[in-house]
Design an enzyme around this catalytic site. Structure first.
Site, PDB file in Angstrom:
ATOM      1  N   HIS A   1       0.829  -1.206   0.000  1.00 15.86           N
ATOM      2  CA  HIS A   1       0.000   0.000   0.000  1.00 15.86           C
ATOM      3  C   HIS A   1       0.870   1.266   0.000  1.00 15.86           C
ATOM      4  CE1 HIS A   1      -3.576   2.403   1.435  1.00 15.86           C
ATOM      5  NE2 HIS A   1      -2.608   3.129   1.987  1.00 15.86           N
ATOM      6  N   GLU A   2       1.861   1.300   0.869  1.00 15.63           N
ATOM      7  CA  GLU A   2       2.720   2.489   0.968  1.00 15.63           C
ATOM      8  C   GLU A   2       3.578   2.687  -0.277  1.00 15.63           C
ATOM      9  OE1 GLU A   2       2.060   4.707   3.076  1.00 15.63           O
ATOM     10  OE2 GLU A   2       0.884   3.511   4.476  1.00 15.63           O
TER      11      GLU A   2
ATOM     12  N   HIS B   1       1.569   4.457  -2.772  1.00 14.67           N
ATOM     13  CA  HIS B   1       1.628   5.921  -2.595  1.00 14.67           C
ATOM     14  C   HIS B   1       2.927   6.478  -3.162  1.00 14.67           C
ATOM     15  CE1 HIS B   1      -1.974   6.491  -0.273  1.00 14.67           C
ATOM     16  NE2 HIS B   1      -1.553   5.782   0.768  1.00 14.67           N
TER      17      HIS B   1
END
Length: 159
Positions: free
Chosen positions: A60-61, A64
């Site tokens: 997920h990170e 980003h």
């Protein structure tokens, strides 16, 4: 900088968005991805993080870091969202791992995504449990590649 906290207030991870980082000698030192050890399998420190202990917080990170926003960014607005055309809108983050969730019910959303669309709770860029997260959309993959080329794929700095 984007980040997520557990119910006990612990930060699971954060990442800088490439479009917010300046190039050149004034590059901020916080460019990157960081995750807490509490998201790793076998975590016993924060029971609230156990629902995210498959390492998918790192996925997920990195999403980003490669330019992706949350799937619920912009809510149900057909012209906002995560700036990826094939990501269905979601009114808010998903917590848990539902069998079905449809938070946007307007006729505009149904027309754009079909009457059987569901919130993207299986997407890595939602807040659903790790066991629920399975994929990025093809459009998200294209966006990550474009952001890699535009912001990240630079010659290595010379020391």
């Amino acid at each position: 900088v984007a980040g997520y906290r557990t119910p006990l207030g612990r930060v699971l991870g954060w990442a800088s968005l490439p479009q917010e980082i300046r190039r050149g000698p004034n590059n901020p030192s916080y460019d990157g991805v960081s995750v807490s050890t509490i998201i790793l399998p076998g975590n016993k420190e924060d029971p609230g993080a156990g629902i995210r202990d498959e390492g998918k917080t790192l996925v997920h990170e990195v999403g980003h870091w490669l330019g992706l926003y949350h799937t619920f960014q912009g809510g149900c607005s057909p012209n906002r969202g995560d700036y990826v055309e094939d990501t269905p809108p979601s009114q808010s983050p998903t917590f848990g791992c539902p069998k079905f969730r449809r938070s946007c019910t307007s006729s505009t959303v149904r027309k754009a995504y079909g009457k059987y669309y569901m919130d993207p709770f299986k997407n890595f860029m939602d807040y659903s449990f790790s066991s629920c997260q399975k994929a990025f959309t093809p459009g998200q993959i294209v966006r990550m590649r474009k952001h890699w080329l535009a912001y990240r794929a630079q010659p290595a700095p010379k020391f």
